[in-house]
Design a protein around this motif. Structure first.
Motif, short mmCIF file in Angstrom:
data_model
loop_
_atom_site.label_atom_id
_atom_site.label_comp_id
_atom_site.label_asym_id
_atom_site.label_seq_id
_atom_site.Cartn_x
_atom_site.Cartn_y
_atom_site.Cartn_z
N PHE A 75 0.82 -1.20 0.00
CA PHE A 75 0.00 0.00 0.00
C PHE A 75 0.86 1.26 0.00
O PHE A 75 0.45 2.31 0.49
CB PHE A 75 -0.94 -0.01 1.22
N GLY A 76 2.07 1.15 -0.58
CA GLY A 76 2.96 2.29 -0.64
C GLY A 76 2.42 3.40 -1.53
O GLY A 76 2.73 4.57 -1.30
N ALA A 77 1.64 3.05 -2.53
CA ALA A 77 1.07 4.06 -3.43
C ALA A 77 -0.45 4.00 -3.33
O ALA A 77 -1.06 3.01 -3.76
CB ALA A 77 1.52 3.82 -4.86
N THR A 78 -1.04 5.02 -2.76
CA THR A 78 -2.50 5.13 -2.70
C THR A 78 -2.90 6.56 -3.00
O THR A 78 -2.12 7.50 -2.79
CB THR A 78 -3.05 4.75 -1.31
N ALA A 79 -4.09 6.74 -3.50
CA ALA A 79 -4.63 8.07 -3.75
C ALA A 79 -5.80 8.28 -2.80
O ALA A 79 -6.67 7.42 -2.69
CB ALA A 79 -5.09 8.21 -5.19
N ARG A 80 -5.81 9.40 -2.14
CA ARG A 80 -6.89 9.70 -1.21
C ARG A 80 -8.10 10.26 -1.93
O ARG A 80 -8.03 11.35 -2.51
CB ARG A 80 -6.37 10.67 -0.14
N LEU A 81 -9.16 9.50 -1.91
CA LEU A 81 -10.42 9.91 -2.54
C LEU A 81 -11.53 9.78 -1.49
O LEU A 81 -12.36 8.87 -1.54
CB LEU A 81 -10.72 9.03 -3.75
N PRO A 82 -11.55 10.69 -0.49
CA PRO A 82 -12.50 10.56 0.62
C PRO A 82 -13.96 10.59 0.19
O PRO A 82 -14.83 10.06 0.90
CB PRO A 82 -12.16 11.76 1.52
N ASP A 83 -14.23 11.19 -0.97
CA ASP A 83 -15.60 11.24 -1.49
C ASP A 83 -15.86 10.15 -2.52
O ASP A 83 -16.89 10.17 -3.21
CB ASP A 83 -15.89 12.62 -2.09
N GLY A 84 -14.94 9.19 -2.65
CA GLY A 84 -15.10 8.12 -3.62
C GLY A 84 -14.63 8.54 -5.00
O GLY A 84 -14.08 9.63 -5.20
N HIS A 85 -14.83 7.66 -5.96
CA HIS A 85 -14.50 8.00 -7.35
C HIS A 85 -15.28 9.24 -7.78
O HIS A 85 -16.46 9.38 -7.45
CB HIS A 85 -14.88 6.84 -8.28
N PRO A 86 -14.65 10.16 -8.53
CA PRO A 86 -15.37 11.33 -9.00
C PRO A 86 -16.60 10.94 -9.82
O PRO A 86 -16.50 10.16 -10.77
CB PRO A 86 -14.34 12.06 -9.87
N ARG A 125 -18.81 -4.82 -16.51
CA ARG A 125 -19.83 -3.78 -16.45
C ARG A 125 -20.57 -3.82 -15.11
O ARG A 125 -20.88 -2.78 -14.53
CB ARG A 125 -20.81 -3.96 -17.61
N ALA A 126 -20.82 -5.03 -14.60
CA ALA A 126 -21.54 -5.16 -13.33
C ALA A 126 -20.76 -4.53 -12.18
O ALA A 126 -21.35 -4.00 -11.23
CB ALA A 126 -21.82 -6.63 -13.05
N VAL A 127 -19.43 -4.58 -12.25
CA VAL A 127 -18.60 -3.97 -11.20
C VAL A 127 -18.82 -2.46 -11.19
O VAL A 127 -18.97 -1.85 -10.12
CB VAL A 127 -17.11 -4.31 -11.42
N LEU A 128 -18.84 -1.85 -12.36
CA LEU A 128 -19.07 -0.41 -12.44
C LEU A 128 -20.48 -0.05 -11.99
O LEU A 128 -20.69 0.97 -11.32
CB LEU A 128 -18.82 0.10 -13.86
N GLU A 129 -21.44 -0.88 -12.37
CA GLU A 129 -22.81 -0.61 -11.96
C GLU A 129 -22.95 -0.61 -10.44
O GLU A 129 -23.74 0.17 -9.88
CB GLU A 129 -23.76 -1.65 -12.57
N GLU A 130 -22.18 -1.44 -9.77
CA GLU A 130 -22.27 -1.52 -8.31
C GLU A 130 -21.48 -0.42 -7.61
O GLU A 130 -21.93 0.12 -6.60
CB GLU A 130 -21.77 -2.88 -7.83
N TRP A 131 -20.29 -0.03 -8.17
CA TRP A 131 -19.38 0.79 -7.40
C TRP A 131 -19.07 2.16 -7.97
O TRP A 131 -18.55 3.02 -7.23
CB TRP A 131 -18.07 0.02 -7.19
N LEU A 132 -19.30 2.42 -9.24
CA LEU A 132 -18.87 3.69 -9.82
C LEU A 132 -20.01 4.72 -9.78
O LEU A 132 -21.01 4.56 -10.48
CB LEU A 132 -18.40 3.50 -11.27
N PRO A 133 -19.88 5.77 -9.00
CA PRO A 133 -20.93 6.80 -8.93
C PRO A 133 -21.19 7.42 -10.30
O PRO A 133 -20.27 7.67 -11.07
CB PRO A 133 -20.33 7.84 -7.98
N GLY A 134 -22.46 7.62 -10.61
CA GLY A 134 -22.83 8.27 -11.87
C GLY A 134 -23.00 7.32 -13.03
O GLY A 134 -23.54 7.72 -14.06
N PHE A 135 -22.53 6.07 -12.88
CA PHE A 135 -22.61 5.14 -14.03
C PHE A 135 -24.04 4.67 -14.26
O PHE A 135 -24.41 4.38 -15.39
CB PHE A 135 -21.69 3.94 -13.79
N THR A 136 -24.83 4.58 -13.19
CA THR A 136 -26.26 4.25 -13.34
C THR A 136 -27.07 5.44 -12.84
O THR A 136 -26.63 6.22 -12.00
CB THR A 136 -26.62 3.00 -12.51
N GLU A 137 -28.26 5.58 -13.38
CA GLU A 137 -29.12 6.71 -13.00
C GLU A 137 -29.77 6.45 -11.66
O GLU A 137 -30.00 5.34 -11.25
CB GLU A 137 -30.20 6.89 -14.08
#
Length: 440
Positions: free
Chosen positions: A304-315, A428-440
């Motif tokens: 975990f030496g390289a991580t990006a802080r995204l406290p609000d989740g994926h944009p 596609r199912a992974v994005l539908e579950e976890w990526l904000p904005g991908f589903t209405e």
């Protein structure tokens, strides 16, 4: 100065000489190539031979070094799938070695670092400590041990002088970008090196890495599909965490079963998209050496030496842009691209042309099943790199805003590993579950 403080800088002259051999070797091969063309050999054949020889020298040199050279080699290794097979084959084995292997520290240096970081009685914390490293990477190596309570643990120890070596290598490598261009057409290595330099301080801070690992471990505690070892103890240059057995992804890439390939690929995608939502962090180092497939079918994550802080989740705009593009809403895509800074003010592009550019890249999420292959990635790399193509011209007009730089690099790197795995599944199912904005 004790040996423990000199283990890396001591060889700086030799390291610089090895790195300096890269452009000199490239120049020599180019001269040789001109001679062969004059003697009647076809230009394509000569170019392929020069590329192969450059690849062999490049990864032979990177494989001998720690610090920035190895870090860059590891980063480039995830893009190996984009290189044509006839060029990739000679150095694929060297790339795999860069993911998990490096010359080890002397035992006395290991003990000196442990004493400095964990105290003079450090041995009392362990029932057993194996002096032979179990794995080595760009800025540290891992030893297997048994903690005082009987748990098997991994002890990650930073190379003394790693900071000096890392920055020296990256500064040197930035001047050799043209060598890498011969192997990865269309890839500008300079921004990649600049990003690595910007993240060096974070990766050298094992306290920060331990905090990130704790955050991930808490978010995925008891998860049936992803496992993160818990941190047992940490110091600025040492991390002790629970040992995790499993099959390295590099081995699955080499000779894994279809089931293992598909399982590992789908879980990698799940980690990528669920991490920001669950842990507020993006795992930002997607090379195969950082993952294991455990006996019970979970994806183990060990670095975990390289991580990006995204406290609000994926944009959210990423998901929305993908949804618009899949629906063929060209004007909406163009509006959002401008709003997010992907198209600079004053730059005019055709909305339908943008969709044509993005279309092939969206194939993995167009349907309920997609098969990532090296051939597919090579095709996409060639399409956007060929200056004769409209896609290449349009791509040069687009901008990558700083806020999206790391997300983009990690996403492309993850796709590279999926292509190496030859993984298929319902991404596609992974994005539908976890990526904000991908589903209405």
């Amino acid at each position: 100065m004790p040996d423990s403080e000199r283990s890396i800088p001591k060889g700086s002259v030799a390291r610089t000489a090895r790195l300096a051999s890269l452009p000199l070797g490239a120049a020599g091969r180019a001269t040789l190539g001109i001679g062969k063309r004059l003697s009647g050999r076809p230009a394509d054949a000569v170019a392929a031979e020069l590329q192969q020889r450059t690849a062999e020298q490049l990864f032979a040199v990177l494989g001998q070094l720690k610090g920035g050279a190895m870090k860059l080699g590891q980063t480039l290794s995830v893009f190996e799938a984009a290189v044509p097979e006839e060029v990739a084959a000679p150095y694929r084995e060297a790339l795999v070695k860069l993911q998990e292997e490096a010359p080890p520290m002397p035992v006395r240096t290991v003990h000196a670092v442990l004493a400095q970081q964990l105290g003079g009685t450090w041995r009392e914390r362990f029932r057993h400590f194996d002096d032979a490293p179990a794995a080595a990477a760009s800025i540290g190596q891992v030893h297997r041990a048994t903690w005082r309570d009987g748990r098997d643990v991994a002890v990650k120890i930073q190379y003394p002088g790693a900071a000096t070596a890392l920055m020296a290598d990256l500064n040197q490598l930035a001047r050799f970008a043209r060598v890498f261009a011969a192997l990865f057409p269309g890839m500008d290595v300079k921004p990649l090196i600049a990003e690595l330099k910007a993240r060096v301080i974070e990766e050298l801070d094992y306290g920060l890495e331990a905090d990130s690992q704790r955050q991930f471990a808490a978010a995925y505690a008891g998860d049936p599909e992803i496992v993160v070892p818990r941190v047992v103890a940490s110091a600025p240059k040492v991390i002790v965490s629970e040992w995790l057995d499993g099959i390295p992804l590099s081995k699955i890439i080499a000779d894994g079963t279809r089931e293992q390939r598909d399982r590992a690929g789908l879980l990698m995608a799940q980690l990528h998209f669920s991490g920001p939502q669950r842990a507020g962090l993006l795992h930002a180092d997607p090379h195969p050496g950082n993952y294991r497939l455990t006996r019970d079918g979970r994806l183990g994550v060990i670095d975990f030496g390289a991580t990006a802080r995204l406290p609000d989740g994926h944009p959210e705009p990423i998901g929305r842009l993908l949804r618009w593009a899949l629906a063929g809403r060209a004007e909406d895509v163009l509006v959002d691209l401008r709003a997010e800074g992907f198209i600079r003010a004053g730059i005019e592009v055709d909305a339908e042309g943008v969709l044509d550019y993005l279309g092939p890249l969206l194939a993995p999420i167009e349907t309920d099943r997609f098969h990532f292959t090296r051939a597919w990635m090579q095709e996409q790399a060639a399409r956007v790199a060929d200056p004769r193509n409209e896609a290449s011209r349009l791509g040069r007009l687009l901008n990558l805003p700083p806020a999206y730089l790391l997300i983009h690099r990690v996403t492309i790197g993850s796709i590279g590993v999926l292509c190496q795995l030859d993984a298929a599944g319902n991404f596609r199912a992974v994005l539908e579950e976890w990526l904000p904005g991908f589903t209405e």
